[in-house]
Design a protein around this motif. Structure first.
Motif, PDB file in Angstrom:
ATOM      1  N   ARG A   2      39.755  47.473  47.028  1.00 43.41           N
ATOM      2  CA  ARG A   2      40.913  46.890  47.715  1.00 43.41           C
ATOM      3  C   ARG A   2      41.471  45.696  46.947  1.00 43.41           C
ATOM      4  NH1 ARG A   2      41.106  45.063  53.212  1.00 43.41           N
ATOM      5  NH2 ARG A   2      42.972  46.323  53.453  1.00 43.41           N
ATOM      6  N   ALA A   3      40.640  45.070  46.120  1.00 44.53           N
ATOM      7  CA  ALA A   3      41.026  43.802  45.507  1.00 44.53           C
ATOM      8  C   ALA A   3      41.887  43.969  44.267  1.00 44.53           C
ATOM      9  CB  ALA A   3      39.775  43.009  45.160  1.00 44.53           C
ATOM     10  N   GLY A   4      41.710  45.069  43.514  1.00 45.40           N
ATOM     11  CA  GLY A   4      42.405  45.179  42.238  1.00 45.40           C
ATOM     12  C   GLY A   4      41.978  44.080  41.289  1.00 45.40           C
ATOM     13  N   ALA A   5      40.738  43.642  41.422  1.00 43.12           N
ATOM     14  CA  ALA A   5      40.209  42.555  40.613  1.00 43.12           C
ATOM     15  C   ALA A   5      38.759  42.840  40.279  1.00 43.12           C
ATOM     16  CB  ALA A   5      40.319  41.227  41.365  1.00 43.12           C
ATOM     17  N   THR A  65      43.558  41.872  34.770  1.00 46.80           N
ATOM     18  CA  THR A  65      43.168  41.721  36.166  1.00 46.80           C
ATOM     19  C   THR A  65      42.394  40.427  36.355  1.00 46.80           C
ATOM     20  OG1 THR A  65      41.125  42.968  35.806  1.00 46.80           O
ATOM     21  CG2 THR A  65      43.047  44.206  36.564  1.00 46.80           C
ATOM     22  N   PRO A  66      42.578  39.759  37.490  1.00 49.29           N
ATOM     23  CA  PRO A  66      41.837  38.518  37.731  1.00 49.29           C
ATOM     24  C   PRO A  66      40.354  38.784  37.966  1.00 49.29           C
ATOM     25  CG  PRO A  66      43.077  39.139  39.676  1.00 49.29           C
ATOM     26  CD  PRO A  66      43.472  40.105  38.600  1.00 49.29           C
ATOM     27  N   ARG A  67      39.580  37.748  37.792  1.00 52.52           N
ATOM     28  CA  ARG A  67      38.150  37.793  38.048  1.00 52.52           C
ATOM     29  C   ARG A  67      37.894  36.865  39.230  1.00 52.52           C
ATOM     30  NH1 ARG A  67      33.732  39.067  34.711  1.00 52.52           N
ATOM     31  NH2 ARG A  67      31.803  37.891  35.113  1.00 52.52           N
ATOM     32  N   VAL A  68      37.351  37.416  40.300  1.00 48.73           N
ATOM     33  CA  VAL A  68      37.133  36.651  41.529  1.00 48.73           C
ATOM     34  C   VAL A  68      35.629  36.518  41.750  1.00 48.73           C
ATOM     35  CG1 VAL A  68      37.546  36.514  44.015  1.00 48.73           C
ATOM     36  CG2 VAL A  68      39.276  37.547  42.507  1.00 48.73           C
ATOM     37  N   ARG A  88      40.205  39.073  56.107  1.00 45.26           N
ATOM     38  CA  ARG A  88      40.003  37.872  56.917  1.00 45.26           C
ATOM     39  C   ARG A  88      39.971  36.639  56.032  1.00 45.26           C
ATOM     40  NH1 ARG A  88      37.894  42.152  59.532  1.00 45.26           N
ATOM     41  NH2 ARG A  88      37.496  42.053  61.782  1.00 45.26           N
ATOM     42  N   GLY A  89      40.434  35.539  56.592  1.00 45.20           N
ATOM     43  CA  GLY A  89      40.392  34.278  55.860  1.00 45.20           C
ATOM     44  C   GLY A  89      41.373  34.254  54.713  1.00 45.20           C
ATOM     45  N   ASP A  90      41.299  33.163  53.947  1.00 46.71           N
ATOM     46  CA  ASP A  90      42.234  32.970  52.831  1.00 46.71           C
ATOM     47  C   ASP A  90      41.500  32.884  51.497  1.00 46.71           C
ATOM     48  OD1 ASP A  90      40.975  30.578  53.171  1.00 46.71           O
ATOM     49  OD2 ASP A  90      42.785  29.387  53.496  1.00 46.71           O
ATOM     50  N   GLY A  91      40.309  33.444  51.456  1.00 48.09           N
ATOM     51  CA  GLY A  91      39.540  33.384  50.224  1.00 48.09           C
ATOM     52  C   GLY A  91      38.719  32.128  50.096  1.00 48.09           C
ATOM     53  N   ASP A  92      38.450  31.482  51.205  1.00 48.67           N
ATOM     54  CA  ASP A  92      37.649  30.263  51.192  1.00 48.67           C
ATOM     55  C   ASP A  92      36.289  30.533  50.545  1.00 48.67           C
ATOM     56  OD1 ASP A  92      37.009  27.549  51.895  1.00 48.67           O
ATOM     57  OD2 ASP A  92      35.756  28.349  53.495  1.00 48.67           O
ATOM     58  N   GLY A  93      35.891  29.671  49.611  1.00 52.77           N
ATOM     59  CA  GLY A  93      34.621  29.821  48.924  1.00 52.77           C
ATOM     60  C   GLY A  93      34.710  30.624  47.643  1.00 52.77           C
ATOM     61  N   LEU A  94      35.867  31.215  47.360  1.00 48.77           N
ATOM     62  CA  LEU A  94      36.028  32.037  46.162  1.00 48.77           C
ATOM     63  C   LEU A  94      36.738  31.261  45.065  1.00 48.77           C
ATOM     64  CD1 LEU A  94      37.224  35.389  47.795  1.00 48.77           C
ATOM     65  CD2 LEU A  94      34.875  34.673  47.247  1.00 48.77           C
ATOM     66  N   THR A  95      36.446  31.613  43.831  1.00 46.33           N
ATOM     67  CA  THR A  95      37.155  31.060  42.679  1.00 46.33           C
ATOM     68  C   THR A  95      37.708  32.215  41.865  1.00 46.33           C
ATOM     69  OG1 THR A  95      35.144  31.024  41.321  1.00 46.33           O
ATOM     70  CG2 THR A  95      35.675  29.026  42.575  1.00 46.33           C
ATOM     71  N   THR A  96      38.781  31.961  41.139  1.00 47.28           N
ATOM     72  CA  THR A  96      39.397  33.013  40.340  1.00 47.28           C
ATOM     73  C   THR A  96      40.019  32.415  39.089  1.00 47.28           C
ATOM     74  OG1 THR A  96      41.056  34.789  40.353  1.00 47.28           O
ATOM     75  CG2 THR A  96      41.553  32.832  41.658  1.00 47.28           C
ATOM     76  N   GLY A 139      42.721  33.621  37.873  1.00 42.90           N
ATOM     77  CA  GLY A 139      44.137  33.958  37.986  1.00 42.90           C
ATOM     78  C   GLY A 139      44.584  33.718  39.418  1.00 42.90           C
ATOM     79  N   GLU A 140      45.582  34.471  39.846  1.00 47.18           N
ATOM     80  CA  GLU A 140      46.046  34.353  41.219  1.00 47.18           C
ATOM     81  C   GLU A 140      45.176  35.239  42.114  1.00 47.18           C
ATOM     82  OE1 GLU A 140      50.109  35.005  43.912  1.00 47.18           O
ATOM     83  OE2 GLU A 140      50.164  35.112  41.711  1.00 47.18           O
TER      84      GLU A 140
END
Length: 228
Positions: free
Chosen positions: A170-173, A193-196, A210-218, A220-221
């Motif tokens: 689903r992420a395309g990352a 592709t970004p790396r999350v 769910r959420g806005d990606g709290d706790g994740l780093t990337t 890219g966008e």
């Protein structure tokens, strides 16, 4: 969603029931983490989902097709109706439904695992053998949705890992679970592709929309993930 044992589902269900039983009555009308749903709606959905799955499994055993729900509209109306009942009625309904579903799962013959179950009449289906994993997902994700002290950080590590594996596309990352030292590779050119990165639980929560990606780093966008 991978193999799930009765014991694994039972432990998750027991945790859920304890959380719900510990809620004071005035907590049920309070908002959950799901837009437009109270905690009562979440409990109602969990109870009705268990009843629907149990009914479909009984149909499998009896050799007759039983869809989970008569229609999407009927499902939604039933949730609204049950959510409006008393907290004690909701608790009783949930406990009874989980008991009935557990019995149905234990009595499902091994030669029926590939039998198709329809979600709604003439709609998409799933195999009877997938019900255990489906219910595990419902219990763990909606336990967090209750916003009652149980968070995604409390998920069993195995659940978080399997959830990310199921939803990674689903992420395309490219996804990196920092607590598992595990990577899910996106298709196509890695440079495009970004790396999350983040814990498996944070990745899984984000992948459900769910959420806005709290706790994740990337690097890219951060890709936008729609509702699931």
């Amino acid at each position: 969603m991978g193999p799930v044992t009765h014991d694994v589902l039972d432990v998750s269900t027991q945790r859920l029931v304890r959380t719900i039983d510990s809620l004071p009555d005035d907590a049920y009308p309070a908002p959950s983490l799901l837009p437009g749903w109270t905690r009562g709606h979440v409990v109602a959905h969990l109870a009705l989902n268990a009843e629907a799955l149990a009914g479909a499994l009984r149909g499998v055993v009896e050799g007759r097709p039983v869809p989970m729900y008569g229609s999407p509209e009927g499902r939604d109306a039933d949730i609204e109706s049950l959510a409006a009942t008393s907290p004690s009625a909701l608790r009783d309904r949930l406990l009874a439904s989980t008991t009935v579903l557990g019995e149905a799962l234990r009595h499902l013959p091994a030669d029926s695992l590939d039998t198709e179950i329809e979600r709604t009449p003439h709609g998409p289906g799933f195999a009877a053998g997938d019900v255990m994993a489906m219910r595990w997902r419902e219990v763990e994700i909606h336990h967090v949705d209750l916003d009652a002290g149980y968070t995604r950080a409390d998920w069993p590590a195995t659940f978080a890992e399997v959830l990310v594996s199921q939803l990674a596309q689903r992420a395309g990352a490219t996804l990196v679970a920092t607590d598992l030292d595990q990577t899910w590779q996106a298709g196509g050119d890695d440079d495009a592709t970004p790396r999350v990165s983040g814990t498996a639980a944070d990745l899984g929560w984000w992948l459900t929309g769910r959420g806005d990606g709290d706790g994740l780093t990337t690097d890219g966008e951060l890709p936008r993930i729609g509702a699931w």
